[in-house]
Design a protein around this motif. Structure first.
Motif, PDB file in Angstrom:
ATOM      1  N   CYS A  62     -47.566  24.082 -13.813  1.00  0.00           N
ATOM      2  CA  CYS A  62     -46.225  24.681 -14.313  1.00  0.00           C
ATOM      3  C   CYS A  62     -46.996  25.819 -14.984  1.00  0.00           C
ATOM      4  O   CYS A  62     -48.172  25.879 -15.349  1.00  0.00           O
ATOM      5  CB  CYS A  62     -45.823  23.863 -15.479  1.00  0.00           C
ATOM      6  SG  CYS A  62     -45.103  22.440 -14.888  1.00  0.00           S
ATOM      7  N   GLY A  63     -46.280  26.881 -15.208  1.00  0.00           N
ATOM      8  CA  GLY A  63     -46.594  28.149 -15.783  1.00  0.00           C
ATOM      9  C   GLY A  63     -48.017  28.791 -15.820  1.00  0.00           C
ATOM     10  O   GLY A  63     -48.201  29.070 -14.538  1.00  0.00           O
ATOM     11  N   THR A  64     -48.730  28.858 -16.600  1.00  0.00           N
ATOM     12  CA  THR A  64     -50.156  29.621 -16.594  1.00  0.00           C
ATOM     13  C   THR A  64     -50.970  28.677 -15.466  1.00  0.00           C
ATOM     14  O   THR A  64     -51.792  29.081 -14.756  1.00  0.00           O
ATOM     15  CB  THR A  64     -50.805  29.665 -17.810  1.00  0.00           C
ATOM     16  OG1 THR A  64     -50.064  30.426 -18.392  1.00  0.00           O
ATOM     17  CG2 THR A  64     -52.298  30.070 -17.794  1.00  0.00           C
ATOM     18  N   SER A  65     -50.759  27.370 -15.628  1.00  0.00           N
ATOM     19  CA  SER A  65     -51.516  26.423 -14.886  1.00  0.00           C
ATOM     20  C   SER A  65     -51.418  26.782 -13.255  1.00  0.00           C
ATOM     21  O   SER A  65     -52.311  26.914 -12.426  1.00  0.00           O
ATOM     22  CB  SER A  65     -51.373  25.013 -15.137  1.00  0.00           C
ATOM     23  OG  SER A  65     -52.070  24.840 -16.099  1.00  0.00           O
ATOM     24  N   SER A 109     -53.707  21.338 -14.881  1.00  0.00           N
ATOM     25  CA  SER A 109     -52.928  21.311 -16.163  1.00  0.00           C
ATOM     26  C   SER A 109     -54.089  21.650 -17.212  1.00  0.00           C
ATOM     27  O   SER A 109     -55.147  20.832 -17.243  1.00  0.00           O
ATOM     28  CB  SER A 109     -52.320  19.979 -16.311  1.00  0.00           C
ATOM     29  OG  SER A 109     -51.597  19.902 -17.678  1.00  0.00           O
ATOM     30  N   GLN A 110     -53.800  22.255 -18.102  1.00  0.00           N
ATOM     31  CA  GLN A 110     -54.600  22.392 -19.355  1.00  0.00           C
ATOM     32  C   GLN A 110     -54.516  21.402 -20.130  1.00  0.00           C
ATOM     33  O   GLN A 110     -55.557  20.878 -20.776  1.00  0.00           O
ATOM     34  CB  GLN A 110     -54.310  23.817 -20.067  1.00  0.00           C
ATOM     35  CG  GLN A 110     -55.398  24.268 -21.251  1.00  0.00           C
ATOM     36  CD  GLN A 110     -54.548  23.633 -22.502  1.00  0.00           C
ATOM     37  OE1 GLN A 110     -55.079  23.242 -23.455  1.00  0.00           O
ATOM     38  NE2 GLN A 110     -53.239  23.744 -22.532  1.00  0.00           N
ATOM     39  N   SER A 111     -53.310  21.032 -20.445  1.00  0.00           N
ATOM     40  CA  SER A 111     -53.430  19.875 -21.648  1.00  0.00           C
ATOM     41  C   SER A 111     -53.562  18.459 -21.082  1.00  0.00           C
ATOM     42  O   SER A 111     -53.795  17.567 -21.642  1.00  0.00           O
ATOM     43  CB  SER A 111     -51.833  20.147 -22.265  1.00  0.00           C
ATOM     44  OG  SER A 111     -50.848  19.871 -21.199  1.00  0.00           O
ATOM     45  N   THR A 114     -48.468  17.933 -19.745  1.00  0.00           N
ATOM     46  CA  THR A 114     -47.012  18.429 -19.521  1.00  0.00           C
ATOM     47  C   THR A 114     -46.182  17.235 -18.514  1.00  0.00           C
ATOM     48  O   THR A 114     -46.536  16.864 -17.453  1.00  0.00           O
ATOM     49  CB  THR A 114     -47.397  19.794 -18.440  1.00  0.00           C
ATOM     50  OG1 THR A 114     -48.066  20.625 -19.060  1.00  0.00           O
ATOM     51  CG2 THR A 114     -45.866  20.195 -17.941  1.00  0.00           C
ATOM     52  N   VAL A 142     -50.415  29.222 -28.350  1.00  0.00           N
ATOM     53  CA  VAL A 142     -49.584  28.570 -27.342  1.00  0.00           C
ATOM     54  C   VAL A 142     -49.685  29.373 -26.188  1.00  0.00           C
ATOM     55  O   VAL A 142     -49.844  28.777 -25.125  1.00  0.00           O
ATOM     56  CB  VAL A 142     -48.172  28.795 -28.012  1.00  0.00           C
ATOM     57  CG1 VAL A 142     -46.950  28.644 -26.690  1.00  0.00           C
ATOM     58  CG2 VAL A 142     -47.691  27.721 -29.004  1.00  0.00           C
ATOM     59  N   ALA A 143     -49.972  30.649 -26.077  1.00  0.00           N
ATOM     60  CA  ALA A 143     -50.233  31.369 -24.931  1.00  0.00           C
ATOM     61  C   ALA A 143     -51.632  31.111 -24.433  1.00  0.00           C
ATOM     62  O   ALA A 143     -52.698  31.166 -24.947  1.00  0.00           O
ATOM     63  CB  ALA A 143     -50.179  32.830 -25.271  1.00  0.00           C
ATOM     64  N   SER A 144     -51.674  30.307 -23.088  1.00  0.00           N
ATOM     65  CA  SER A 144     -52.750  30.022 -22.611  1.00  0.00           C
ATOM     66  C   SER A 144     -53.767  31.230 -22.218  1.00  0.00           C
ATOM     67  O   SER A 144     -52.989  32.090 -21.285  1.00  0.00           O
ATOM     68  CB  SER A 144     -52.533  29.128 -21.441  1.00  0.00           C
ATOM     69  OG  SER A 144     -53.465  28.530 -21.020  1.00  0.00           O
ATOM     70  N   LEU A 227     -46.077  37.000 -17.796  1.00  0.00           N
ATOM     71  CA  LEU A 227     -45.895  35.678 -18.291  1.00  0.00           C
ATOM     72  C   LEU A 227     -46.392  35.781 -19.832  1.00  0.00           C
ATOM     73  O   LEU A 227     -45.622  35.767 -20.868  1.00  0.00           O
ATOM     74  CB  LEU A 227     -46.237  34.502 -17.798  1.00  0.00           C
ATOM     75  CG  LEU A 227     -46.248  33.147 -18.536  1.00  0.00           C
ATOM     76  CD1 LEU A 227     -44.873  32.770 -18.892  1.00  0.00           C
ATOM     77  CD2 LEU A 227     -46.928  32.125 -17.914  1.00  0.00           C
ATOM     78  N   LYS A 228     -47.595  36.496 -20.092  1.00  0.00           N
ATOM     79  CA  LYS A 228     -48.319  36.767 -21.328  1.00  0.00           C
ATOM     80  C   LYS A 228     -47.209  37.707 -22.055  1.00  0.00           C
ATOM     81  O   LYS A 228     -46.906  37.559 -23.419  1.00  0.00           O
ATOM     82  CB  LYS A 228     -49.503  37.201 -21.261  1.00  0.00           C
ATOM     83  CG  LYS A 228     -50.490  36.308 -20.798  1.00  0.00           C
ATOM     84  CD  LYS A 228     -50.773  35.191 -21.817  1.00  0.00           C
ATOM     85  CE  LYS A 228     -50.019  33.947 -21.029  1.00  0.00           C
ATOM     86  NZ  LYS A 228     -50.647  32.756 -20.798  1.00  0.00           N
ATOM     87  N   GLU A 231     -43.847  35.952 -22.980  1.00  0.00           N
ATOM     88  CA  GLU A 231     -43.990  34.917 -23.968  1.00  0.00           C
ATOM     89  C   GLU A 231     -44.173  35.109 -25.556  1.00  0.00           C
ATOM     90  O   GLU A 231     -43.873  34.365 -26.276  1.00  0.00           O
ATOM     91  CB  GLU A 231     -44.696  33.472 -23.527  1.00  0.00           C
ATOM     92  CG  GLU A 231     -46.159  33.705 -23.448  1.00  0.00           C
ATOM     93  CD  GLU A 231     -46.980  32.556 -22.955  1.00  0.00           C
ATOM     94  OE1 GLU A 231     -47.864  32.557 -22.256  1.00  0.00           O
ATOM     95  OE2 GLU A 231     -46.497  31.518 -23.474  1.00  0.00           O
ATOM     96  N   VAL A 350     -45.646  20.996 -23.150  1.00  0.00           N
ATOM     97  CA  VAL A 350     -44.220  20.709 -22.920  1.00  0.00           C
ATOM     98  C   VAL A 350     -44.167  19.194 -22.297  1.00  0.00           C
ATOM     99  O   VAL A 350     -44.249  19.154 -21.213  1.00  0.00           O
ATOM    100  CB  VAL A 350     -43.680  21.742 -21.775  1.00  0.00           C
ATOM    101  CG1 VAL A 350     -42.088  21.633 -21.700  1.00  0.00           C
ATOM    102  CG2 VAL A 350     -43.846  23.086 -22.208  1.00  0.00           C
TER     103      VAL A 350
HETATM  104  O1  M6R Z   1     -50.747  22.049 -20.110  1.00  0.00           O
HETATM  105  P1  M6R Z   1     -50.280  22.766 -18.900  1.00  0.00           P
HETATM  106  O2  M6R Z   1     -51.433  23.507 -18.256  1.00  0.00           O
HETATM  107  O3  M6R Z   1     -50.088  21.822 -18.100  1.00  0.00           O
HETATM  108  O4  M6R Z   1     -48.991  23.522 -19.339  1.00  0.00           O
HETATM  109  C1  M6R Z   1     -48.431  24.157 -18.424  1.00  0.00           C
HETATM  110  C2  M6R Z   1     -47.741  25.462 -19.125  1.00  0.00           C
HETATM  111  O5  M6R Z   1     -46.743  24.948 -20.018  1.00  0.00           O
HETATM  112  C3  M6R Z   1     -48.476  26.362 -19.621  1.00  0.00           C
HETATM  113  O6  M6R Z   1     -49.558  26.677 -18.831  1.00  0.00           O
HETATM  114  C4  M6R Z   1     -47.600  27.525 -20.297  1.00  0.00           C
HETATM  115  O7  M6R Z   1     -47.061  28.249 -19.221  1.00  0.00           O
HETATM  116  C5  M6R Z   1     -48.767  28.526 -21.042  1.00  0.00           C
HETATM  117  N1  M6R Z   1     -48.985  27.980 -22.242  1.00  0.00           N
HETATM  118  C6  M6R Z   1     -48.270  29.951 -21.224  1.00  0.00           C
HETATM  119  O8  M6R Z   1     -49.279  30.687 -21.739  1.00  0.00           O
END
Ligand code: M6R
Length: 353
Positions: A62-65, A109-111, A114, A142-144, A227-228, A231, A350
């Motif tokens: 999702c998103g940045t990932s 996924s960073q976290s 998600t 929050v912004a990756s 996106l950056k 957001e 998220v």
């Molecule tokens: O933790 P994740 O990489 O799975 O999160 C996915 C997105 O919610 C996340 O990359 C989001 O788009 C960024 N924080 C935006 O900068």
């Protein structure tokens, strides 16, 4: 701790040389002299054969990932020889897209928290067979930012691990390994553009909208840069695949709407030069990100603002090219008076759908 920085996002953008070094630490196998001769990803090594035999590799995120996976896709396909398809986790779930026994599915996924990505994982298998940590260190904003560049580097290393050491790919592999080793220095260099990006942000801070055109590996840069900006700076921004320009977006071009075009040196360079000419012909208000020394080439016959970045091997160029856009988004946010680290309505992870 923010140290000498005003915001976590700013700190995290500036610590990318170190986070990238940590991501690569212990994973590049040293060869003769100071060169690396391969990569070793402990979590993957027992699974490489199976992955090589896959019918396709599916990236899910999702998103940045998702954007990081999109940036890494061309090199993954090139080295593994396996087709790579992309899935936004929520969309895969919504349409219950088919995944086959012969597929390798990579969850990005960073976290790791998600909800959509985890639910897609649960729908496909109870747990993963193997994985690679990005080791980018803690990201508070929050912004990756640093997680994005580390994810690209990890997926580049996965592609290197998957690619066989055939004679035909040897030069390509060596250039990429050299590029990885030197990447933190090149990121350090591009971070010196901070003041330039601050002055660009001053120019753009009152705009309603900003388009970002990219293609090839840098289509992902366009999506991620936009996106950056949206957001954190709360400014409408859209990443556009330059090859789609004539299929709709060209109608938006006039002398007022700012457009960033990514035109660094790679196989798409000539096509991007042609895009720039066509935007000039419509009196587009252009800001071009190009390789050092290419300003007169990309802006021949028209007026535009140019941001010159160091050139690196094409598959790593998205790591360099995103940095000016991260800095731009950061400065726009500060100038527009918005919350940098806790953008309106957003959470770092998220965890609900
Ligand atoms: O933790 P994740 O990489 O799975 O999160 C996915 C997105 O919610 C996340 O990359 C989001 O788009 C960024 N924080 C935006 O900068």
């Amino acid at each position: 701790m923010k140290g000498n920085y005003d915001h976590f996002m700013q700190k995290e953008i500036h610590e990318q040389p170190e986070s990238l070094t940590t991501t690569m630490r212990g994973r590049l196998i040293s060869g003769d002299s100071s060169k690396a001769k391969g990569v070793l990803l402990g979590g993957l090594k027992d699974h490489l054969k199976t992955i090589r035999r896959s019918r396709r590799i599916v990236f899910i995120g999702c998103g940045t990932s998702y954007n990081a996976a999109l940036a890494a896709r061309p090199f993954m396909e090139e080295l593994s020889g396996v087709p790579v398809t992309m899935e936004i986790a929520s969309d895969l779930l919504d349409r219950e897209g088919p995944i086959y026994r012969e597929d390798t599915v990579v969850f990005v996924s960073q976290s790791g928290e998600t909800a959509d990505t985890l639910q897609a994982l649960n729908a496909i298998a109870r747990e993963t067979d193997c994985g690679v940590h990005i080791n980018a260190g803690c990201e508070i904003g929050v912004a990756s930012t640093k997680a994005y560049t580390s994810q690209i580097v990890v997926m580049t290393m996965v592609a290197l691990a998957l690619g066989g050491d055939t004679i035909s790919s040897q030069a390509r592999r060596e250039a990429t390994l050299d590029g990885l080793l030197d990447l933190p220095n090149k990121v350090r260099e591009v971070l010196k553009l901070d003041d330039e990006l601050k002055s660009l942000a001053k120019l753009l801070m009152c705009e309603q909208s900003l388009l970002v055109f990219g293609r090839g590996c840098n289509y992902a840069t366009a999506l991620e840069g936009a996106l950056k900006v949206k957001e954190v700076a709360l400014m409408h921004s859209e990443g556009i695949l330059a090859g789609e320009m004539k299929h709709g977006p060209l109608a938006l071009v006039d002398e007022t709407l700012p457009i960033i075009v990514i035109a660094t040196r790679d196989a798409c360079f000539r096509k991007q030069q042609s895009v720039i000419q066509q935007l000039h012909a419509r009196k587009g208000r252009l800001i071009v990100i190009c390789s050092k020394g290419d300003a007169s080439l990309v802006c021949a016959g028209g007026s535009c603002r140019v941001i010159e970045v160091p050139q690196v091997v094409d598959c790593l160029q998205p790591v360099i090219n995103i940095v000016p856009l991260q800095l731009l988004a950061y400065h726009l946010t500060v100038l527009r008076g918005f919350n940098v680290d806790q953008p309106r309505n957003l959470a770092k992870s998220v965890t609900t759908q």
